[in-house]
Design an enzyme around this catalytic site. Sequence first.
Site, PDB file in Angstrom:
ATOM      1  N   ASN A 151      -5.989  -2.066  -4.586  1.00  0.00           N
ATOM      2  CA  ASN A 151      -6.308  -1.802  -5.996  1.00  0.00           C
ATOM      3  C   ASN A 151      -7.220  -0.572  -6.134  1.00  0.00           C
ATOM      4  O   ASN A 151      -7.232   0.279  -5.251  1.00  0.00           O
ATOM      5  CB  ASN A 151      -6.885  -3.046  -6.677  1.00  0.00           C
ATOM      6  CG  ASN A 151      -6.406  -3.182  -8.112  1.00  0.00           C
ATOM      7  OD1 ASN A 151      -6.411  -2.219  -8.866  1.00  0.00           O
ATOM      8  ND2 ASN A 151      -5.985  -4.370  -8.487  1.00  0.00           N
ATOM      9  N   HIS A 163      -5.121   1.594  -3.691  1.00  0.00           N
ATOM     10  CA  HIS A 163      -4.540   1.004  -2.467  1.00  0.00           C
ATOM     11  C   HIS A 163      -4.899   1.803  -1.204  1.00  0.00           C
ATOM     12  O   HIS A 163      -4.094   1.919  -0.290  1.00  0.00           O
ATOM     13  CB  HIS A 163      -3.029   0.874  -2.604  1.00  0.00           C
ATOM     14  CG  HIS A 163      -2.581  -0.020  -3.724  1.00  0.00           C
ATOM     15  ND1 HIS A 163      -3.268  -1.141  -4.111  1.00  0.00           N
ATOM     16  CD2 HIS A 163      -1.486   0.032  -4.548  1.00  0.00           C
ATOM     17  CE1 HIS A 163      -2.622  -1.736  -5.118  1.00  0.00           C
ATOM     18  NE2 HIS A 163      -1.544  -1.047  -5.407  1.00  0.00           N
ATOM     19  N   HIS A 192       1.532  -6.900  -1.178  1.00  0.00           N
ATOM     20  CA  HIS A 192       2.039  -6.395  -2.452  1.00  0.00           C
ATOM     21  C   HIS A 192       3.491  -6.822  -2.715  1.00  0.00           C
ATOM     22  O   HIS A 192       4.245  -6.119  -3.406  1.00  0.00           O
ATOM     23  CB  HIS A 192       1.926  -4.870  -2.455  1.00  0.00           C
ATOM     24  CG  HIS A 192       1.710  -4.268  -3.797  1.00  0.00           C
ATOM     25  ND1 HIS A 192       2.582  -4.451  -4.850  1.00  0.00           N
ATOM     26  CD2 HIS A 192       0.710  -3.495  -4.282  1.00  0.00           C
ATOM     27  CE1 HIS A 192       2.138  -3.792  -5.902  1.00  0.00           C
ATOM     28  NE2 HIS A 192       0.997  -3.207  -5.588  1.00  0.00           N
ATOM     29  N   GLU A 206      -1.052 -10.374  -6.426  1.00  0.00           N
ATOM     30  CA  GLU A 206      -1.819  -9.742  -5.344  1.00  0.00           C
ATOM     31  C   GLU A 206      -3.211 -10.355  -5.306  1.00  0.00           C
ATOM     32  O   GLU A 206      -4.048 -10.041  -6.149  1.00  0.00           O
ATOM     33  CB  GLU A 206      -1.926  -8.235  -5.607  1.00  0.00           C
ATOM     34  CG  GLU A 206      -0.606  -7.527  -5.801  1.00  0.00           C
ATOM     35  CD  GLU A 206      -0.787  -6.214  -6.580  1.00  0.00           C
ATOM     36  OE1 GLU A 206      -1.644  -5.401  -6.203  1.00  0.00           O
ATOM     37  OE2 GLU A 206      -0.080  -6.020  -7.580  1.00  0.00           O
TER      38      GLU A 206
HETATM   39  C1  BGC Z   1      -1.178  -1.776  -9.490  1.00  0.00           C
HETATM   40  C2  BGC Z   1      -0.164  -1.056 -10.343  1.00  0.00           C
HETATM   41  C3  BGC Z   1       0.609  -0.114  -9.474  1.00  0.00           C
HETATM   42  C4  BGC Z   1       1.244  -0.896  -8.351  1.00  0.00           C
HETATM   43  C5  BGC Z   1       1.966  -0.020  -7.371  1.00  0.00           C
HETATM   44  C6  BGC Z   1      -0.453  -2.539  -8.452  1.00  0.00           C
HETATM   45  O1  BGC Z   1      -1.374  -3.215  -7.630  1.00  0.00           O
HETATM   46  O2  BGC Z   1      -2.043  -2.579 -10.233  1.00  0.00           O
HETATM   47  O3  BGC Z   1      -0.781  -0.353 -11.392  1.00  0.00           O
HETATM   48  O4  BGC Z   1       1.592   0.568 -10.207  1.00  0.00           O
HETATM   49  O5  BGC Z   1       0.273  -1.625  -7.655  1.00  0.00           O
HETATM   50  O6  BGC Z   1       1.121   0.911  -6.845  1.00  0.00           O
END
Ligand code: BGC
Length: 349
Positions: A80, A106, A177, A314
Amino acid sequence: MTVTRRGFGKTREGCDLALYTIKNDNDMSVCLTDLGAAIVSIMLPDRNGTMRDVVLGYDDAEGYYSNICYFGAVVGRSCNRIDGGKFHINGKEYQLALNGDGCNLHSGPDGFEQRQWQTEKVTDNSVCFHIADRDGQQGYPGNFEASITYTLTSENELILHYEGNCDRDTIANMTNHVYFNLEGHDSGDILQQELMLTADYYTPVWDSRSIPAGEIAAVKGTPMDFAKTKRIGLEIDADFEQLKFAGGYDHNFVIKTDKGKVEKFAEAYSPKTGIRLKAYTDLPGVQFYAGNFITPQTGKGGAVYAKRQGFCLETQYYPNSINQEGFAKPLLKAGEKYETVTCYKFSVE
Ligand code: BGC
């Protein structure tokens, strides 16, 4: 229970990649690759006995190397957003790469999802992957060693057991994810699928950058309320500022878990296939992401994926919690053990 292994192409450096399949006695199977320690597929029979693969993914390593949506991957060292990519530990400032909208998302370009993990151990129903992240490699302090053990049980549970340690104080906030679609990865959007979250509160965001503002707000009386089961699509396009910011659900929910105890925090169900997912964790938050930003692309078996064709649960510490007073911090002390469990359990009605 069996685990089989086959090749999954090569890394960019020319090393062999693997695809493991864990199968239980109920015809459920899970495929995992050492590239990103990713879940590639979860197959089980629906109520009519038709096999459904209920997660989005790719057929080959090339797909996972360009996995901008993080399908199935383990995200680390920290998932995140971190506002400004900046944080302090023991009075020292650290700056991470900025790859989101003014934030680190991430863990940035050298994320765990882009690396080959070492296969540490394989049993008849589990696979353990290990990764070593060098001091400063992503901008975080300390040499971080982590592993994830995926176990498939005869009760159709896929258990994700994360462990880790570091030689300096650091952030540790890993998640998986995986994108679920309980009608099958190739079946279109998830809007008719039902969801319940054991959350009375969520963490509203400032704006479309999706960084929590620090407030813990009640879901009651808003479209964020999933305390009673409802269709994901029922209010996703409601005229509600938080949903407008993120183009739908993409928020951290405060789940009713007790630190150290693995408890149920979500149930999802497809009336069409009868497939039910129950999710458990010991973590304080879950990012419920309805796949609003899935860009049109080709996935497994030529399936075309697009917006809202998968949803993610997640599990994690709240986004940007390292910088937010009042939020539990994802701090791992040097020499201490990082350990957390998330479990996804399937059944059919
Ligand atoms: C985020 C999204 C993002 C996705 C892919 C999620 O954890 O909250 O905003 O688009 O991951 O990166």
